[in-house]
Design an enzyme around this catalytic site. Structure first.
Site, mmCIF file in Angstrom:
data_model
loop_
_atom_site.group_PDB
_atom_site.id
_atom_site.type_symbol
_atom_site.label_atom_id
_atom_site.label_comp_id
_atom_site.label_asym_id
_atom_site.label_seq_id
_atom_site.Cartn_x
_atom_site.Cartn_y
_atom_site.Cartn_z
ATOM 1 N N ARG A 285 65.066 -24.248 27.609
ATOM 2 C CA ARG A 285 64.891 -25.609 27.107
ATOM 3 C C ARG A 285 64.196 -26.541 28.093
ATOM 4 O O ARG A 285 63.262 -27.256 27.733
ATOM 5 C CB ARG A 285 66.256 -26.261 26.793
ATOM 6 C CG ARG A 285 66.822 -25.908 25.475
ATOM 7 C CD ARG A 285 68.331 -25.795 25.603
ATOM 8 N NE ARG A 285 68.625 -24.660 26.452
ATOM 9 C CZ ARG A 285 68.679 -23.404 26.006
ATOM 10 N NH1 ARG A 285 68.530 -23.154 24.747
ATOM 11 N NH2 ARG A 285 68.897 -22.392 26.842
ATOM 12 N N THR A 286 64.681 -26.546 29.329
ATOM 13 C CA THR A 286 64.179 -27.560 30.259
ATOM 14 C C THR A 286 62.701 -27.322 30.561
ATOM 15 O O THR A 286 61.890 -28.249 30.507
ATOM 16 C CB THR A 286 65.025 -27.553 31.553
ATOM 17 O OG1 THR A 286 66.399 -27.543 31.182
ATOM 18 C CG2 THR A 286 64.741 -28.768 32.409
ATOM 19 N N HIS B 260 72.017 -32.489 36.881
ATOM 20 C CA HIS B 260 70.951 -32.157 35.922
ATOM 21 C C HIS B 260 70.670 -33.452 35.162
ATOM 22 O O HIS B 260 71.009 -33.602 33.986
ATOM 23 C CB HIS B 260 71.442 -31.048 34.991
ATOM 24 C CG HIS B 260 70.374 -30.383 34.177
ATOM 25 N ND1 HIS B 260 69.078 -30.850 34.095
ATOM 26 C CD2 HIS B 260 70.429 -29.258 33.397
ATOM 27 C CE1 HIS B 260 68.378 -30.051 33.286
ATOM 28 N NE2 HIS B 260 69.176 -29.074 32.860
HETATM 29 N N1 CP Z 1 70.238 -27.075 29.113
HETATM 30 C C1 CP Z 1 69.448 -26.372 29.960
HETATM 31 O O1 CP Z 1 69.241 -26.747 31.135
HETATM 32 O O2 CP Z 1 68.932 -25.237 29.422
HETATM 33 P P1 CP Z 1 67.935 -24.248 30.175
HETATM 34 O O3 CP Z 1 68.716 -23.644 31.331
HETATM 35 O O4 CP Z 1 67.517 -23.237 29.155
HETATM 36 O O5 CP Z 1 66.787 -25.050 30.705
#
Ligand code: CP
Length: 302
Positions: free
Chosen positions: A49-50, A127
């Site tokens: 996602r990020t 985060h």
């Molecule tokens: N929510 C999140 O940080 O997902 P990813 O680790 O897939 O980026």
């Protein structure tokens, strides 16, 4: 704002400004132009996602990205230091997004480089862009950020999204219900932080009982990669499982939503996805608008 490193650095007005920008970008009332900008995405830890939402965010505003996903195909593999890597990447770009297992990596970059740095997750620490999209999601679903009752469920010890979210919501008079196994409780440095004195923390070991009180249930994965002892992970990995049946037996309020930063493993069963409470895929989409807002703001384009 010069950088986005930790939710502890963001004032309430910064948060509200970014959420407002994200709303305008989503409604297409604002179209920031990054056509002469390049962003570097340096991801030393895995991401779906990020990394994709940052990449898409830059490209939707007309900018370009260069990427390092893992260190296998870069000169990090030959032994180049983090400091040398970011000093070199800085020569090519206008902004750097960094994800690292090392707590403080993005902060360090912000102290030695003269371009905006965004922390896309540093170990178990913070985060912040996840929190900003979480706040945007909460505001969209609840029409407010104030005086909400929110359960934090799962890994509260290593979960950087949890740590960031607590600081992000500290401006809004929230009540947190902490639901976790004993070994995964929220760290003492957060529980004892005097700057969080206006937050009400209530520990609960009975999730079902608190459901009718909640506006938001924020569920997290027990993160295998954070455990030094695989046996401990095996013992804790299935501590909580959210099922559709749980909500049939304990009906929530009408405004109730379930958030999860994702990825999920076993902690929310797929039958929950079709309930009106599941919001985690919309939440991931909201990341696009929020990350557009953050980048545009840092680069002076909004
Ligand atoms: N929510 C999140 O940080 O997902 P990813 O680790 O897939 O980026």
């Amino acid at each position: 704002m010069k950088h986005v490193i930790s939710m502890r650095d963001l004032a309430k007005r910064d948060i509200l400004l970014l959420l407002d920008l994200a709303g305008k970008i989503e409604k297409k009332e604002l179209r920031p132009d990054l056509s002469d900008k390049v962003a570097a995405l340096l991801f030393y830890e895995p991401s779906t996602r990020t990394v994709f939402s940052f990449d898409t965010a830059v490209k939707r505003m007309g900018g370009k990205t260069i990427q390092m996903i893992g260190s296998e195909s870069s000169s990090v593999k030959k032994g180049e230091s983090f400091s040398d890597t970011i000093n070199v990447v800085r020569q090519y770009v206008d902004l750097i997004v960094i994800r690292s297992v090392i707590e403080g990596a993005a902060r360090y970059a912000s102290e030695i480089l003269d371009i905006p740095i965004i922390n896309a997750g540093d170990g178990s620490n913070q985060h912040p862009t996840q929190t900003l999209l979480d706040l945007y999601s909460i505001q969209k679903t609840q029409s407010t950020l104030s005086n909400l009752h929110i359960a934090l469920v799962g890994d509260l010890r290593f979960g950087r999204t949890i740590h960031s979210l607590v600081y992000g919501l500290s401006h809004f008079g929230v009540t947190f219900y902490l639901v976790s196994p004993r070994h995964l409780k929220i760290p003492d440095y957060i529980r004892n932080d005097k700057s969080l004195a206006n937050i009400k923390f209530i520990e609960s070991d009975n999730l079902a009982e608190i459901i009718p009180t909640l506006d938001i249930m924020y569920v997290t994965r027990v993160q295998k990669e954070r455990f030094a002892d695989p046996v401990e992970y095996e013992q804790l990995k299935n501590s909580y499982q959210i099922t559709a049946r749980l909500f049939k037996e304990h009906p929530p309020k009408e405004n109730f939503k379930i958030l999860h930063p994702l990825p999920r493993v076993n902690e929310i069963t797929t039958d929950v996805d079709s309930t009106p409470y599941a919001y985690y895929f919309h939440q991931a989409r909201n990341g696009l608008f929020v990350r557009q807002a953050i980048i545009a703001n840092l680069l002076g384009a909004a």
